[in-house]
Design a protein around this motif. Structure first.
Motif, PDB file in Angstrom:
ATOM      1  N   MET A 106      15.663  25.655   1.646  1.00 17.12           N
ATOM      2  CA  MET A 106      15.510  26.939   0.960  1.00 17.12           C
ATOM      3  C   MET A 106      16.432  27.029  -0.255  1.00 17.12           C
ATOM      4  O   MET A 106      16.043  27.544  -1.310  1.00 17.12           O
ATOM      5  CB  MET A 106      15.781  28.088   1.936  1.00 17.12           C
ATOM      6  CG  MET A 106      14.689  28.258   2.997  1.00 17.12           C
ATOM      7  SD  MET A 106      15.190  29.297   4.407  1.00 17.12           S
ATOM      8  CE  MET A 106      15.171  30.919   3.653  1.00 17.12           C
ATOM      9  N   ALA A 107      17.654  26.519  -0.119  1.00 19.70           N
ATOM     10  CA  ALA A 107      18.585  26.517  -1.243  1.00 19.70           C
ATOM     11  C   ALA A 107      18.045  25.681  -2.399  1.00 19.70           C
ATOM     12  O   ALA A 107      18.139  26.075  -3.573  1.00 19.70           O
ATOM     13  CB  ALA A 107      19.945  25.983  -0.792  1.00 19.70           C
ATOM     14  N   GLU A 108      17.477  24.527  -2.090  1.00 14.90           N
ATOM     15  CA  GLU A 108      16.913  23.666  -3.134  1.00 14.90           C
ATOM     16  C   GLU A 108      15.692  24.305  -3.787  1.00 14.90           C
ATOM     17  O   GLU A 108      15.538  24.292  -5.010  1.00 14.90           O
ATOM     18  CB  GLU A 108      16.543  22.303  -2.538  1.00 14.90           C
ATOM     19  CG  GLU A 108      17.729  21.461  -2.098  1.00 14.90           C
ATOM     20  CD  GLU A 108      18.647  21.112  -3.258  1.00 14.90           C
ATOM     21  OE1 GLU A 108      18.148  20.757  -4.350  1.00 14.90           O
ATOM     22  OE2 GLU A 108      19.874  21.227  -3.078  1.00 14.90           O
ATOM     23  N   LEU A 109      14.816  24.855  -2.987  1.00 15.91           N
ATOM     24  CA  LEU A 109      13.587  25.447  -3.515  1.00 15.91           C
ATOM     25  C   LEU A 109      13.891  26.622  -4.431  1.00 15.91           C
ATOM     26  O   LEU A 109      13.274  26.777  -5.496  1.00 15.91           O
ATOM     27  CB  LEU A 109      12.698  25.888  -2.355  1.00 15.91           C
ATOM     28  CG  LEU A 109      12.066  24.748  -1.542  1.00 15.91           C
ATOM     29  CD1 LEU A 109      11.544  25.268  -0.205  1.00 15.91           C
ATOM     30  CD2 LEU A 109      10.946  24.065  -2.323  1.00 15.91           C
ATOM     31  N   MET A 110      14.841  27.471  -4.031  1.00 17.73           N
ATOM     32  CA  MET A 110      15.175  28.620  -4.872  1.00 17.73           C
ATOM     33  C   MET A 110      15.810  28.204  -6.189  1.00 17.73           C
ATOM     34  O   MET A 110      15.754  28.943  -7.174  1.00 17.73           O
ATOM     35  CB  MET A 110      16.082  29.590  -4.114  1.00 17.73           C
ATOM     36  CG  MET A 110      15.324  30.468  -3.131  1.00 17.73           C
ATOM     37  SD  MET A 110      16.383  31.655  -2.252  1.00 17.73           S
ATOM     38  CE  MET A 110      17.277  32.432  -3.581  1.00 17.73           C
ATOM     39  N   ASN A 113      14.245  23.082  -7.334  1.00 14.99           N
ATOM     40  CA  ASN A 113      14.284  21.647  -7.067  1.00 14.99           C
ATOM     41  C   ASN A 113      13.283  21.264  -5.990  1.00 14.99           C
ATOM     42  O   ASN A 113      12.942  22.070  -5.118  1.00 14.99           O
ATOM     43  CB  ASN A 113      15.685  21.235  -6.593  1.00 14.99           C
ATOM     44  CG  ASN A 113      16.746  21.529  -7.638  1.00 14.99           C
ATOM     45  OD1 ASN A 113      16.497  21.421  -8.827  1.00 14.99           O
ATOM     46  ND2 ASN A 113      17.937  21.918  -7.180  1.00 14.99           N
ATOM     47  N   PRO A 114      12.805  20.028  -5.971  1.00 11.93           N
ATOM     48  CA  PRO A 114      11.954  19.551  -4.877  1.00 11.93           C
ATOM     49  C   PRO A 114      12.798  19.357  -3.616  1.00 11.93           C
ATOM     50  O   PRO A 114      14.033  19.283  -3.679  1.00 11.93           O
ATOM     51  CB  PRO A 114      11.414  18.216  -5.398  1.00 11.93           C
ATOM     52  CG  PRO A 114      12.483  17.743  -6.346  1.00 11.93           C
ATOM     53  CD  PRO A 114      13.033  18.986  -6.999  1.00 11.93           C
ATOM     54  N   VAL A 115      12.164  19.251  -2.474  1.00 10.43           N
ATOM     55  CA  VAL A 115      12.887  19.051  -1.221  1.00 10.43           C
ATOM     56  C   VAL A 115      12.978  17.572  -0.859  1.00 10.43           C
ATOM     57  O   VAL A 115      13.432  17.220   0.212  1.00 10.43           O
ATOM     58  CB  VAL A 115      12.228  19.831  -0.062  1.00 10.43           C
ATOM     59  CG1 VAL A 115      12.358  21.327  -0.292  1.00 10.43           C
ATOM     60  CG2 VAL A 115      10.757  19.436   0.095  1.00 10.43           C
ATOM     61  N   GLY A 116      12.556  16.727  -1.752  1.00  8.09           N
ATOM     62  CA  GLY A 116      12.605  15.284  -1.556  1.00  8.09           C
ATOM     63  C   GLY A 116      11.820  14.621  -2.666  1.00  8.09           C
ATOM     64  O   GLY A 116      11.376  15.278  -3.626  1.00  8.09           O
ATOM     65  N   LYS A 117      11.640  13.327  -2.571  1.00 11.40           N
ATOM     66  CA  LYS A 117      10.935  12.597  -3.616  1.00 11.40           C
ATOM     67  C   LYS A 117       9.466  13.005  -3.699  1.00 11.40           C
ATOM     68  O   LYS A 117       8.766  13.075  -2.698  1.00 11.40           O
ATOM     69  CB  LYS A 117      11.042  11.092  -3.368  1.00 11.40           C
ATOM     70  CG  LYS A 117      12.442  10.534  -3.631  1.00 11.40           C
ATOM     71  CD  LYS A 117      12.447   9.023  -3.544  1.00 11.40           C
ATOM     72  CE  LYS A 117      13.834   8.470  -3.912  1.00 11.40           C
ATOM     73  NZ  LYS A 117      13.861   6.983  -3.850  1.00 11.40           N
ATOM     74  N   VAL A 118       9.039  13.279  -4.915  1.00 11.08           N
ATOM     75  CA  VAL A 118       7.637  13.588  -5.170  1.00 11.08           C
ATOM     76  C   VAL A 118       6.839  12.307  -5.363  1.00 11.08           C
ATOM     77  O   VAL A 118       5.659  12.233  -4.999  1.00 11.08           O
ATOM     78  CB  VAL A 118       7.509  14.488  -6.423  1.00 11.08           C
ATOM     79  CG1 VAL A 118       6.049  14.712  -6.791  1.00 11.08           C
ATOM     80  CG2 VAL A 118       8.210  15.818  -6.187  1.00 11.08           C
ATOM     81  N   PRO A 138      12.201  27.610 -11.176  1.00 15.14           N
ATOM     82  CA  PRO A 138      12.380  28.478 -10.000  1.00 15.14           C
ATOM     83  C   PRO A 138      11.422  29.665  -9.964  1.00 15.14           C
ATOM     84  O   PRO A 138      11.051  30.136  -8.885  1.00 15.14           O
ATOM     85  CB  PRO A 138      13.832  28.962 -10.138  1.00 15.14           C
ATOM     86  CG  PRO A 138      14.473  28.057 -11.123  1.00 15.14           C
ATOM     87  CD  PRO A 138      13.402  27.558 -12.031  1.00 15.14           C
ATOM     88  N   GLN A 139      11.059  30.202 -11.145  1.00 17.53           N
ATOM     89  CA  GLN A 139      10.131  31.333 -11.233  1.00 17.53           C
ATOM     90  C   GLN A 139      10.599  32.535 -10.403  1.00 17.53           C
ATOM     91  O   GLN A 139       9.795  33.283  -9.847  1.00 17.53           O
ATOM     92  CB  GLN A 139       8.726  30.910 -10.770  1.00 17.53           C
ATOM     93  CG  GLN A 139       8.064  29.881 -11.642  1.00 17.53           C
ATOM     94  CD  GLN A 139       7.487  30.447 -12.918  1.00 17.53           C
ATOM     95  OE1 GLN A 139       7.452  31.667 -13.106  1.00 17.53           O
ATOM     96  NE2 GLN A 139       7.040  29.582 -13.818  1.00 17.53           N
ATOM     97  N   GLY A 140      11.924  32.711 -10.309  1.00 14.28           N
ATOM     98  CA  GLY A 140      12.441  33.867  -9.561  1.00 14.28           C
ATOM     99  C   GLY A 140      12.158  33.802  -8.073  1.00 14.28           C
ATOM    100  O   GLY A 140      12.111  34.844  -7.400  1.00 14.28           O
ATOM    101  N   LEU A 141      11.987  32.609  -7.505  1.00 13.74           N
ATOM    102  CA  LEU A 141      11.656  32.464  -6.094  1.00 13.74           C
ATOM    103  C   LEU A 141      12.777  32.987  -5.206  1.00 13.74           C
ATOM    104  O   LEU A 141      13.948  32.696  -5.418  1.00 13.74           O
ATOM    105  CB  LEU A 141      11.401  30.987  -5.768  1.00 13.74           C
ATOM    106  CG  LEU A 141      11.150  30.652  -4.292  1.00 13.74           C
ATOM    107  CD1 LEU A 141       9.812  31.215  -3.823  1.00 13.74           C
ATOM    108  CD2 LEU A 141      11.203  29.136  -4.071  1.00 13.74           C
ATOM    109  N   THR A 142      12.402  33.777  -4.216  1.00 14.43           N
ATOM    110  CA  THR A 142      13.312  34.146  -3.133  1.00 14.43           C
ATOM    111  C   THR A 142      12.659  33.801  -1.803  1.00 14.43           C
ATOM    112  O   THR A 142      11.438  33.923  -1.645  1.00 14.43           O
ATOM    113  CB  THR A 142      13.671  35.643  -3.150  1.00 14.43           C
ATOM    114  OG1 THR A 142      12.473  36.432  -3.068  1.00 14.43           O
ATOM    115  CG2 THR A 142      14.436  36.008  -4.398  1.00 14.43           C
TER     116      THR A 142
END
Length: 425
Positions: A106-110, A113-118, A138-142
């Motif tokens: 959740m910290a990475e996504l907000m 960032n990706p959560v691993g290799k794309v 991020p687009q203001g993601l919460t």
């Protein structure tokens, strides 16, 4: 006294203040009203272009770590993906791993960032991150995580961590609940200014825990249906402004939303309780009603959103105003029934979204309001809904088809901590 313009990007503080002093000194010779207006106009930043505004939204990010979880007092974004999960894991260790992995992800996504290799280096490698939000920012993601009452049963030995009086919402009048849209052990509320970013976040959280949790129900929301501080009031699918008198101040949040020691659980301090209600609107029937009746049902004018006793949206409703021996704002109108003046000061923080799911089984529009609200005690919502369920004239046009309640823990202090850590220490 003149006000100095704000420093601009790329200008050092020394140059800025030297320049400002020179301008102020010259202007001081004859700086009347016209001169002051000219200086203010010269200092005003240029209007953003559509491209610049889009870039600003793209790079908007909210901090993940802090006293409270994001997505509560955060100004509502444009899009929602709300998902509940049931835990299929059989051991507390498996649940612990899910919560630890989710918190870090959740910290990475907000942060965008990706959560691993794309794109893994090996041809036969499987991407860790699904990739559909790559380069979108991020687009203001919460992301907001909640625990359902069912999580605190005997499966994982969490009974002693259950907050005081935390239970499923009681049955209430006006409900037609569908079991497919009720309850859940866990929930994720993902809100973003771009729907694909919110979808990507929930998709990847669900994917990384697929051996331990199963998705129970999901609602995709659009067009926020509540306002935060400094936001204009949006409209619901009935065409009326929604959430005009919403909680916006830190004082109201402390009084009405943030949980303290009353929950009996240290992990809930700084948290809140989330109530989720999927409300189906009979929009075709509503669309045939007269404007006078619609306004009487809501207690507000449709275009301006003013209480029927006033002229402007934010005029304080006068529930004692009379006309022809009848209240100007009907006692069974929506705003009269939920107003804090008529409920001992009780308020809730609304954070709902419109939704549409195509057509229902008989060919009508399947649309309505994904009602989300936060409060320091679920009883705040229950008390209000009991009144609405028995007296609100709006009930002729709506059906509550989904329902759940979740305990939302306080925020995390720093990297390395995770939601629910106290359960396993």
């Amino acid at each position: 006294m003149s006000t100095l313009p704000a420093p601009q990007p790329g200008v050092s503080r020394r140059k800025f203040f030297s320049r400002s002093a020179a301008v102020a000194g010259a202007g001081g010779l004859a700086l009347g009203a016209a001169g002051g207006a000219a200086l203010a106009a010269a200092a005003a930043p240029p209007a953003l272009s559509d491209v610049e505004r889009a870039a600003q939204r793209e790079h908007l990010s909210y901090p993940f770590y802090g006293e409270h979880q994001s997505g509560i007092e955060t100004p509502p974004q444009d899009h929602l993906v709300f998902t509940t999960f049931d835990v299929s894991a059989t051991t507390a260790t498996e649940l612990q791993l899910v919560l630890a992995k989710w918190s870090a992800a959740m910290a990475e996504l907000m942060a965008g960032n990706p959560v691993g290799k794309v794109e893994p280096a090996r041809e036969h490698g499987i991407p860790v991150d699904t990739g559909e939000a790559t380069d979108m920012g991020p687009q203001g993601l919460t992301l907001t995580l909640g625990f359902g009452p069912s999580l605190f049963d005997s499966r994982f030995g969490l009974e002693k961590f259950k907050p005081v009086d935390f239970a499923d919402l009681p049955a209430m009048a006006g409900e037609s609940l569908n079991p497919a849209f009720t309850g859940g052990d866990l929930c994720i509320q993902a809100c973003s200014n771009d729907p694909q970013v919110a979808y990507h976040a929930v998709r990847n959280l669900a994917r990384m825990a697929r051996t331990s949790v199963t998705t129970k129900w999901t609602v995709l929301g659009f067009g926020r249906a509540s306002a935060g501080a400094n936001q204009s009031t949006p409209r619901n699918l009935m065409g009326f402004k929604d959430g005009t008198r919403n909680i916006t101040t830190p004082e109201e949040l402390t009084e009405q939303v943030w949980v303290g020691t009353e929950a009996g659980q240290p992990w809930m301090v700084g948290g809140s309780y989330l109530v989720a209600r999927k409300i189906h609107m009979l929009v075709e029937t509503w669309d045939e009603d007269t404007i006078g009746d619609q306004q009487s049902i809501f207690g507000r004018t449709k275009k301006e959103g003013a209480p029927l006793s006033g002229e402007k949206e934010h005029d304080v409703p006068n529930f004692h105003a009379m006309t022809d021996n009848s209240p100007v704002i009907p006692a069974d109108s929506h705003i009269a029934l939920v107003a804090h003046e008529n409920n001992g000061g009780t308020k809730i923080l609304r954070r709902g979204y419109n939704f549409t799911d195509g057509l229902d089984s008989v060919g009508r529009l399947d649309a309505g309001l994904m009602f989300l609200c936060f409060q320091k005690n679920p009883e705040q919502f229950v008390a209000l809904q009991r009144k609405l369920g028995t007296s609100d004239r709006l009930n002729e046009y709506i059906r509550h088809v989904g329902s759940a309640v979740f305990a939302v823990p306080g925020g995390l202090p720093a990297a390395g901590s995770y939601y629910g850590k106290e359960f396993f220490d």
